[in-house]
Design a protein around this motif. Structure first.
Motif, PDB file in Angstrom:
ATOM      1  N   GLY A  23      -7.629 -13.427   6.262  1.00  0.00           N
ATOM      2  CA  GLY A  23      -6.184 -13.239   6.316  1.00  0.00           C
ATOM      3  C   GLY A  23      -5.661 -12.265   5.289  1.00  0.00           C
ATOM      4  N   GLU A  24      -6.222 -12.323   4.076  1.00  0.00           N
ATOM      5  CA  GLU A  24      -5.757 -11.418   3.031  1.00  0.00           C
ATOM      6  C   GLU A  24      -6.174  -9.984   3.330  1.00  0.00           C
ATOM      7  OE1 GLU A  24      -6.039 -10.753  -1.820  1.00  0.00           O
ATOM      8  OE2 GLU A  24      -7.061 -12.448  -0.867  1.00  0.00           O
ATOM      9  N   ASP A  25      -7.405  -9.809   3.825  1.00  0.00           N
ATOM     10  CA  ASP A  25      -7.871  -8.474   4.172  1.00  0.00           C
ATOM     11  C   ASP A  25      -6.948  -7.821   5.197  1.00  0.00           C
ATOM     12  OD1 ASP A  25     -10.118  -8.737   2.571  1.00  0.00           O
ATOM     13  OD2 ASP A  25     -11.355  -9.523   4.195  1.00  0.00           O
ATOM     14  N   ALA A  26      -6.516  -8.610   6.179  1.00  0.00           N
ATOM     15  CA  ALA A  26      -5.828  -8.063   7.358  1.00  0.00           C
ATOM     16  C   ALA A  26      -4.313  -8.196   7.283  1.00  0.00           C
ATOM     17  CB  ALA A  26      -6.342  -8.775   8.611  1.00  0.00           C
ATOM     18  N   ILE A  27      -3.764  -8.494   6.116  1.00  0.00           N
ATOM     19  CA  ILE A  27      -2.328  -8.763   6.032  1.00  0.00           C
ATOM     20  C   ILE A  27      -1.500  -7.573   6.508  1.00  0.00           C
ATOM     21  CG2 ILE A  27      -2.358  -8.151   3.571  1.00  0.00           C
ATOM     22  CD1 ILE A  27       0.020 -10.005   3.178  1.00  0.00           C
ATOM     23  N   TYR A  28      -1.861  -6.364   6.094  1.00  0.00           N
ATOM     24  CA  TYR A  28      -1.065  -5.198   6.487  1.00  0.00           C
ATOM     25  C   TYR A  28      -1.395  -4.754   7.913  1.00  0.00           C
ATOM     26  CZ  TYR A  28       0.020  -5.237   1.560  1.00  0.00           C
ATOM     27  OH  TYR A  28       0.435  -5.636   0.310  1.00  0.00           O
ATOM     28  N   ARG A  29      -2.643  -4.952   8.322  1.00  0.00           N
ATOM     29  CA  ARG A  29      -2.989  -4.687   9.721  1.00  0.00           C
ATOM     30  C   ARG A  29      -2.142  -5.542  10.644  1.00  0.00           C
ATOM     31  NH1 ARG A  29      -8.109  -7.388  12.254  1.00  0.00           N
ATOM     32  NH2 ARG A  29      -6.569  -9.057  12.157  1.00  0.00           N
ATOM     33  N   ASP A  30      -2.034  -6.822  10.309  1.00  0.00           N
ATOM     34  CA  ASP A  30      -1.285  -7.740  11.166  1.00  0.00           C
ATOM     35  C   ASP A  30       0.211  -7.426  11.137  1.00  0.00           C
ATOM     36  OD1 ASP A  30      -3.660  -8.919  11.782  1.00  0.00           O
ATOM     37  OD2 ASP A  30      -3.396 -10.644  10.448  1.00  0.00           O
ATOM     38  N   ARG A  31       0.704  -6.963   9.980  1.00  0.00           N
ATOM     39  CA  ARG A  31       2.117  -6.573   9.917  1.00  0.00           C
ATOM     40  C   ARG A  31       2.365  -5.344  10.773  1.00  0.00           C
ATOM     41  NH1 ARG A  31       3.889  -6.707   3.673  1.00  0.00           N
ATOM     42  NH2 ARG A  31       5.561  -5.424   4.541  1.00  0.00           N
ATOM     43  N   PHE A  32       1.400  -4.426  10.807  1.00  0.00           N
ATOM     44  CA  PHE A  32       1.582  -3.272  11.685  1.00  0.00           C
ATOM     45  C   PHE A  32       1.511  -3.695  13.146  1.00  0.00           C
ATOM     46  CE2 PHE A  32       0.117   0.214  14.319  1.00  0.00           C
ATOM     47  CZ  PHE A  32       1.108   1.153  14.048  1.00  0.00           C
ATOM     48  N   ARG A  33       0.648  -4.644  13.471  1.00  0.00           N
ATOM     49  CA  ARG A  33       0.585  -5.127  14.851  1.00  0.00           C
ATOM     50  C   ARG A  33       1.934  -5.681  15.300  1.00  0.00           C
ATOM     51  NH1 ARG A  33      -5.281  -8.293  15.393  1.00  0.00           N
ATOM     52  NH2 ARG A  33      -6.568  -6.393  15.531  1.00  0.00           N
ATOM     53  N   ASP A  76      -9.618  -1.386   1.323  1.00  0.00           N
ATOM     54  CA  ASP A  76     -10.026  -1.921   2.622  1.00  0.00           C
ATOM     55  C   ASP A  76      -8.828  -2.412   3.428  1.00  0.00           C
ATOM     56  OD1 ASP A  76      -9.861  -3.991   0.633  1.00  0.00           O
ATOM     57  OD2 ASP A  76     -10.810  -5.363   2.036  1.00  0.00           O
ATOM     58  N   GLN A  77      -7.777  -2.898   2.745  1.00  0.00           N
ATOM     59  CA  GLN A  77      -6.566  -3.304   3.453  1.00  0.00           C
ATOM     60  C   GLN A  77      -5.859  -2.088   4.057  1.00  0.00           C
ATOM     61  OE1 GLN A  77      -4.783  -5.359   0.089  1.00  0.00           O
ATOM     62  NE2 GLN A  77      -5.252  -7.351   0.990  1.00  0.00           N
ATOM     63  N   GLN A  78      -5.830  -0.994   3.318  1.00  0.00           N
ATOM     64  CA  GLN A  78      -5.256   0.248   3.834  1.00  0.00           C
ATOM     65  C   GLN A  78      -6.068   0.762   5.024  1.00  0.00           C
ATOM     66  OE1 GLN A  78      -2.693   2.401   3.254  1.00  0.00           O
ATOM     67  NE2 GLN A  78      -3.531   3.978   4.607  1.00  0.00           N
ATOM     68  N   LEU A  79      -7.390   0.698   4.928  1.00  0.00           N
ATOM     69  CA  LEU A  79      -8.244   1.177   6.008  1.00  0.00           C
ATOM     70  C   LEU A  79      -8.019   0.400   7.291  1.00  0.00           C
ATOM     71  CD1 LEU A  79     -11.622   1.787   4.147  1.00  0.00           C
ATOM     72  CD2 LEU A  79     -10.216   3.521   5.245  1.00  0.00           C
ATOM     73  N   LEU A  80      -7.916  -0.917   7.174  1.00  0.00           N
ATOM     74  CA  LEU A  80      -7.696  -1.746   8.360  1.00  0.00           C
ATOM     75  C   LEU A  80      -6.358  -1.424   9.019  1.00  0.00           C
ATOM     76  CD1 LEU A  80      -9.060  -5.169   7.091  1.00  0.00           C
ATOM     77  CD2 LEU A  80      -9.960  -3.859   9.012  1.00  0.00           C
TER      78      LEU A  80
END
Length: 384
Positions: free
Chosen positions: A7-17, A72-76
């Motif tokens: 969840g922490e890794d993908a926090i910004y990915r999920d916000r963009f989704r 890695d959060q930016q990359l995702l």
């Protein structure tokens, strides 16, 4: 070994989704029309502004400018952006300008520019390549002479993407004519509305314009020097390493491959064994490209030198994109050349076939990249 993000890794990915879910086809078409009207490569100011409002620009930058997020959060998040068909290239170009200032700029330059980079109110381009220089960036001839509190700039740049919509240009110039190659270069931030600057369009196969930019006795405040005079090569190499670490065609190709599979799903039995095998190989190669791209990004997050492995990603992704689009267009057939207005996928394939032709040239040719890999990663002698 963990491959899936938590969840922490993908926090910004999920916000963009969540942001992306608000883009139905009419809104996506409107964004495409905006890009076409600007005559620019994959940059949408309206998307930039919306991402800024959601706190999704400059994620890895320190507070108060960014979110101090992990690489890695930016990359995702960046991968999600382009894998959903949103334009990421122009956004990345602007962020590279901010990253350069964080690495080498003065405190005043950082405070002045970064808030505008984040909100998209100022746009940036790079003035590097020159007419007649080809891929040999270090043979540049644009001069800057210090006169009191200003530099007087004369020369020209070519292939300058987005210059016609940009406020600022990160301009690499020669300030010491007695030096050669990487010595004696400096980096200036130039306001493109300054007197003496002429911007002319250069059309490219991808369907947009790049620019030839001419500098005729242009005055640039000495305060706009980034880093020390004569140290411009060290200032700009961080930008070049970031550019080579980008996905040059790989991310867009994964999206096109997924769309192709969806298009063919109803008639998979009509495909030959050879075509099915080829499609399987491309799926595997595209995943290998993704892992190589992530390897470069995570190495950068650990503070490792990526100047040798970044070019690997650039060569592999760009050449893979060319091979895939040529095969996909042949498989789909004449529909890609004579796409009906409502057949968006066929039209996108046709455009990508034009775009992909330059992927092995822009950002440094494949030949240049292979030389960099040989010397910086394999430790081969330059005379090898």
């Amino acid at each position: 070994m963990k491959f899936l993000p938590d969840g922490e890794d993908a926090i910004y990915r999920d916000r963009f989704r969540q942001l992306a879910d608000g883009y139905d086809w009419p809104k996506m078409r409107s964004m495409r029309s905006e890009i076409e009207a600007l005559d620019v490569e994959r940059y949408s100011p309206s998307l930039h502004a919306e991402m800024a409002r959601e706190g999704l620009v400059g994620l890895t930058w320190p507070l108060p400018y960014g979110k101090a997020a992990r690489v890695d959060q930016q990359l995702l998040m960046a991968e999600e952006l382009e894998c959903q068909g949103f334009p990421g290239y122009g956004l990345t170009t602007n962020q590279r300008g901010g990253g350069m200032l964080l690495r080498s700029g003065s405190a005043d330059q950082i405070d002045e520019h970064l808030p505008h980079v984040v909100d998209g109110s100022w746009t940036y381009c790079q003035g590097l390549s020159e007419p007649g220089a080809g891929s040999d960036l270090l043979s540049l001839k644009t001069r800057a002479v210090r006169q009191g509190d200003v530099y007087i700039v004369n020369g020209s740049k070519l292939w300058t993407s987005s210059a016609h919509i940009s406020k600022w240009c990160s301009l690499l110039v020669r300030t010491d004519p007695e030096q050669t190659r990487h010595r004696g270069l400096s980096l200036l931030l130039v306001d493109l509305k300054s007197p003496g600057i002429t911007i002319q369009p250069v059309r490219v196969m991808g369907g947009w314009r790049v620019n030839a930019v001419f500098y005729d006795n242009v005055e640039v405040p000495a305060a706009n020097l980034v880093g020390d005079e004569g140290n411009g090569w060290n200032v700009i190499t961080g930008n070049l390493d970031e550019e080579r670490a980008m996905s040059f065609g790989g991310t867009e190709t994964r999206l096109l491959c997924a769309r192709l599979i969806h298009r063919l799903s109803a008639k998979a039995n009509e495909l030959s064994e050879r075509d099915l095998e080829t499609l399987g190989w491309f799926v595997m190669e595209l995943e290998a490209d993704r892992l190589l791209y992530l390897r470069v990004g995570l190495a950068a997050a650990r503070g490792e030198d990526t100047s040798g492995i970044g070019p690997m990603s650039k060569v592999y992704g760009s050449e893979l994109a060319q091979r895939f689009i040529e095969w996909a267009c042949e498989l789909v057939g004449h529909e890609t050349l004579f796409a009906e207005a409502e057949d968006v996928f066929a039209a996108d394939l046709e455009q990508q076939q034009r775009v992909a032709t330059v992927l092995t040239v822009i950002g440094g040719t494949s030949e240049v990249q292979r030389n960099i890999v040989a010397t910086r990663y394999l430790d081969l002698p330059r005379s090898y």
